[in-house]
Design a protein around this motif. Structure first.
Motif, PDB file in Angstrom:
ATOM      1  N   ALA A   1      -4.368  -8.034  -5.272  1.00 23.27           N
ATOM      2  CA  ALA A   1      -4.767  -6.846  -6.043  1.00 23.27           C
ATOM      3  C   ALA A   1      -6.238  -6.897  -6.439  1.00 23.27           C
ATOM      4  O   ALA A   1      -6.863  -5.861  -6.666  1.00 23.27           O
ATOM      5  CB  ALA A   1      -3.893  -6.715  -7.280  1.00 23.27           C
TER       6      ALA A   1
ATOM      7  N   ILE B   1       1.935  -5.034  -1.475  1.00 26.80           N
ATOM      8  CA  ILE B   1       2.460  -5.263  -2.825  1.00 26.80           C
ATOM      9  C   ILE B   1       3.852  -4.672  -2.968  1.00 26.80           C
ATOM     10  O   ILE B   1       4.781  -5.325  -3.467  1.00 26.80           O
ATOM     11  CB  ILE B   1       1.507  -4.649  -3.874  1.00 26.80           C
TER      12      ILE B   1
ATOM     13  N   VAL C   1      -6.271  -0.706  -4.738  1.00 28.64           N
ATOM     14  CA  VAL C   1      -4.903  -0.369  -5.153  1.00 28.64           C
ATOM     15  C   VAL C   1      -4.885   1.098  -5.576  1.00 28.64           C
ATOM     16  O   VAL C   1      -5.542   1.476  -6.551  1.00 28.64           O
ATOM     17  CB  VAL C   1      -4.435  -1.277  -6.310  1.00 28.64           C
TER      18      VAL C   1
ATOM     19  N   LEU D   1       0.254 -12.028  -4.750  1.00 29.73           N
ATOM     20  CA  LEU D   1       0.015 -10.604  -4.996  1.00 29.73           C
ATOM     21  C   LEU D   1      -1.076 -10.338  -6.044  1.00 29.73           C
ATOM     22  O   LEU D   1      -1.866  -9.405  -5.862  1.00 29.73           O
ATOM     23  CB  LEU D   1       1.319  -9.915  -5.391  1.00 29.73           C
TER      24      LEU D   1
END
Length: 302
Positions: free
Chosen positions: A208, A47, A213, A204
């Motif tokens: 996620a 990311i 994350v 992205l």
């Protein structure tokens, strides 16, 4: 009157691009390994990489890419190249760093890229490797086999490293296909860099959802390091340098600079991470680098 050769068409320019790219990638293995120590996941690094790279390139892409965001590549080719060097590529690379030392990334992937590229360039582009280059490529394969033997044997000092090594083999294949396709399509280095980074942004949010994350739980300095190095230097600059080297020297010629990466990583990983290579790994790396030198000095066809 002597015709002026554009800088980007000169072999010396392609050489400089290849060398600088090798240095950036050499240190990348150490930075990726550091992300593990800092508590960042492969998804976190991916990311950060594409967000940072896209922010850097967006102002230039808005002016250059017509149509936006794929340019002259077109949607089909841009999506194919993004699939090869986009988020999936980053996940595999950083994921491998969770299992194997930094040096493994910089020996196995760059060492196999010239071999895979030579095979693909022969079948796809008709670029034949001469006898001397084949000898060099053979030494590369031998060197990597010697280097990776301890990991593949799952010795106590390299337990679990074989998983990372196999992921690094996959990286070599992906990058070789990318280089050959760029050459075949006559892809512009700048447009390829911009399009693949910008299109990666679309994936992205999905990333996620399926990857942990941890960005809010790690120090800001760790986040900044990965964003700058993985995003600006690797995601933007190195991709441009490699693509430009391919355009100038050919897919096979550009790929042969990559085995220089281990020397950079060996120094950086020892100095910054305290990771030491075994005697067998050093021997394998030496054989692989020798193969690179032999292949690089050889004619491309025979």
């Amino acid at each position: 009157m002597t015709k002026t050769i554009p800088l980007t068409s000169r072999p010396a320019f392609g050489l400089a691009c290849g060398l600088l790219c090798a240095v950036i990638w050499g240190v990348q293995a150490v930075v990726s390994r550091q992300s593990v120590a800092d508590g960042l996941s492969a998804g976190d690094v991916t990311i950060l990489r594409f967000l940072a790279a896209s922010l850097v390139m967006l102002p230039f892409a808005l002016k250059r890419l017509k149509p936006f965001p794929v340019g002259r590549l077109g949607w089909k080719r841009a999506l194919v190249l993004t699939g090869l060097v986009g988020p999936a590529y980053s996940l595999i690379l950083v994921g491998g760093a969770h299992f194997a030392p930094a040096l493994h990334s910089s020996v196995i992937s760059p060492g196999l890229i010239p071999v895979c590229t030579a095979v693909l360039a022969w079948f796809v582009l008709g670029e034949r490797a001469g006898k001397a280059r084949l000898i060099g490529l053979g030494l590369l394969v031998l060197g990597i086999a010697v280097f990776a033997f301890e990991a593949l044997s799952n010795t106590p000092t390299r337990a679990g490293a074989w998983i990372g090594d196999l992921l690094f083999v996959l990286i070599a294949l992906l990058w070789s296909v990318f280089g050959v396709l760029c050459r075949r399509w006559g892809a512009d280095a700048v447009e390829v860099t911009m399009a693949t980074c910008l299109l990666s942004l679309l994936l992205l949010p999905l990333l996620a959802l399926v990857q942990p994350v941890n960005l809010m739980q790690v120090p800001l300095s760790a986040v900044a390091l990965q964003a700058f190095y993985q995003g600006v230097l690797v995601g933007a600059l190195a991709l441009f340098l490699y693509t430009q080297s391919v355009a100038t020297l050919g897919a096979g010629g550009a790929a042969l600079f990559l085995p220089l990466v281990p020397a950079v990583t060996a120094i950086a990983s020892f100095a910054l991470l305290g990771e030491k290579a075994s005697a067998q790994e050093i021997a394998g790396m030496a054989i692989a680098i020798t193969g690179m030198v032999v292949a690089l000095r050889a004619p491309s066809a025979g």
